[in-house]
Design a protein around this motif. Sequence first.
Motif, PDB file in Angstrom:
ATOM      1  N   ARG A 247       0.956  -1.338  -0.011  1.00  0.00           N
ATOM      2  CA  ARG A 247      -0.067   0.001  -0.036  1.00  0.00           C
ATOM      3  C   ARG A 247       0.899   1.445   0.043  1.00  0.00           C
ATOM      4  O   ARG A 247       1.632   1.491   0.794  1.00  0.00           O
TER       5      ARG A 247
ATOM      6  N   HIS B 193     -13.064   9.580  -6.212  1.00  0.00           N
ATOM      7  CA  HIS B 193     -12.558   8.503  -5.037  1.00  0.00           C
ATOM      8  C   HIS B 193     -13.602   7.738  -4.866  1.00  0.00           C
ATOM      9  O   HIS B 193     -14.906   8.076  -4.464  1.00  0.00           O
TER      10      HIS B 193
ATOM     11  N   LEU C  92     -15.169   3.992  -2.712  1.00  0.00           N
ATOM     12  CA  LEU C  92     -14.861   3.013  -1.580  1.00  0.00           C
ATOM     13  C   LEU C  92     -15.896   2.019  -1.790  1.00  0.00           C
ATOM     14  O   LEU C  92     -17.119   2.079  -2.034  1.00  0.00           O
TER      15      LEU C  92
ATOM     16  N   TYR D 219      -9.044   3.979  -6.111  1.00  0.00           N
ATOM     17  CA  TYR D 219     -10.064   2.855  -5.589  1.00  0.00           C
ATOM     18  C   TYR D 219      -9.683   2.349  -4.276  1.00  0.00           C
ATOM     19  O   TYR D 219      -8.428   2.229  -4.066  1.00  0.00           O
ATOM     20  N   HIS D 220     -10.547   2.511  -3.463  1.00  0.00           N
ATOM     21  CA  HIS D 220     -10.509   1.917  -2.067  1.00  0.00           C
ATOM     22  C   HIS D 220     -11.152   0.881  -1.393  1.00  0.00           C
ATOM     23  O   HIS D 220     -12.557   0.961  -2.085  1.00  0.00           O
TER      24      HIS D 220
ATOM     25  N   ILE E  84      -6.147   0.828  -2.928  1.00  0.00           N
ATOM     26  CA  ILE E  84      -5.673   0.691  -1.316  1.00  0.00           C
ATOM     27  C   ILE E  84      -6.723  -0.090  -0.814  1.00  0.00           C
ATOM     28  O   ILE E  84      -7.968   0.033  -0.756  1.00  0.00           O
TER      29      ILE E  84
ATOM     30  N   SER F 174      -7.937  -2.425   2.751  1.00  0.00           N
ATOM     31  CA  SER F 174      -8.157  -2.740   4.192  1.00  0.00           C
ATOM     32  C   SER F 174      -9.034  -3.841   4.717  1.00  0.00           C
ATOM     33  O   SER F 174      -9.984  -4.165   4.022  1.00  0.00           O
TER      34      SER F 174
ATOM     35  N   PHE G  64      -9.087   4.943   5.909  1.00  0.00           N
ATOM     36  CA  PHE G  64      -8.601   5.513   4.944  1.00  0.00           C
ATOM     37  C   PHE G  64      -8.058   7.015   5.008  1.00  0.00           C
ATOM     38  O   PHE G  64      -7.157   7.564   4.338  1.00  0.00           O
TER      39      PHE G  64
END
Length: 481
Positions: A206, A285, A287, A309-310, A338, A340, A350
């Motif tokens: 990351r 952005h 999620l 992109y998360h 990214i 999690s 984030f």
Amino acid sequence: MESSYFDLNRNREGVNAGLHRQLIGDQWDAIGALQFDFLKSEGLKPEHKLIDIGCGSLRGGVHFIDYLEPGNYYGSDMNRAFLDAGYEIELAEAGIQDKMPRENLTCTDTFELPWPDGTFDYAIAQSVFTHLTLNRIRQCLTRTFPKMKAGGVFYATFFELPEGAPSDEPRRHEPGGKISYDVQDPYHYSVRDLSFAIRGLPWRLRYIGNWNHPRAQRIVAFERLENSPAIVGEDKRSLTIDEAKALDAGRNHYRAYVGPPNRFDFMSATQFSLMFQCGLREHHHVLDFGAGSLRLGRLLIPYLRPGRYHAIEPNTWLIDDAVRNELGQDAIDLKQPIFSSDASFDCTVFGCKFDFIMAQSIVTHCGPALFQRLMTSFADVLQEDGLALFSYWNAAEPHVHAESEEWVYPGSVRYTEDEVHAFLSVAGLTGKAIPWYHPGASWFVASRDAGRLPSTAELQFLTGAVLHDPQFAASRVARGE
């Protein structure tokens, strides 16, 4: 010699002359505090165990040892003289020798760590990779990963070579004016170089980048992956895509675990299409909450600009298998998504706001308290004009829910449209049911700004109908065809 740090005699003589702070670099206080503050911001708690790779004479260690519970700090360095000075001088002057046994410091030049596998929650290598060849970095990563807990994170700083920049030319880094090189100390590396160093290892990279280092070193996080999922019955992970189509939903193949495998491609496309119809562009952005095996991510990651992109997904093996079979590591290196593995329904992990949030087949498994927590977390991270899209099981009448009902997968939970509106209202959101086709559930869109929701006239464009495919004929019949 790879670096001056490998000159053990010189360093021992310097320590004897009282130069242990100067030998590991300047700005002792500032950089020690920077490491500590950064790891705390990344979630380090007193109960966690930390390994400090290349800890030197405990510049960061004095901060960590004072903060962590006794015995939870560990350090390694190739210079025994540095370790001795850190323990006998720095810890003694700080009055915290009793918080760390001397055996928690080990001397090694090959990253061999004597502690049991799965010991550490966090690791840090501050200004270590800057003095190592790429093969030596890979050695460090290879020998550190067994010592980390699944989900543990290893932070490492480096001098960054921007993608496309010639690697064989010296590069000046500001602030600080430090010059790095390709084949001499201090070394510079691209993010792609570091991604190459973890090929075949259970790490996910990351990119974090700027963390206010006074010498412009950047930082990355290597997240320790699970070795394998919890297997129920026969392991199906190695099946081909065609073979997996015959599996029941929930089996341990990345395409089946998240739902019927013969709808995997449809669920990818319909989510992407819905977001695009609602205004998604490449600069936004996003999620992807409960990203699973990247059904949406395999389309969004190539589409969005790097770092946009998360995804939150506790079952990291799903992401690993999806990257391996759907995207390839080169796409990850290029687009820098990214990830999690947080399982607490906390979207703030984030530290940024989002233009779009997608939660497909998440609310359908949430009890009321968890549903409310999720909507509140959405509100915390949604831009004022952002949109949250989620599927839910619609009920004609309210259901009685058990007090203990939270995450009920593979079961499901149903809510009326009025109940959904109530959850959104408590979170400070407003929403609307939309007629976008779903083969089992229904769709809702929410925002902080009521003006961002589709108007009644615009709902006619949000159908999700699929033409010519008999499997999804209901998407047309439902709209009067």
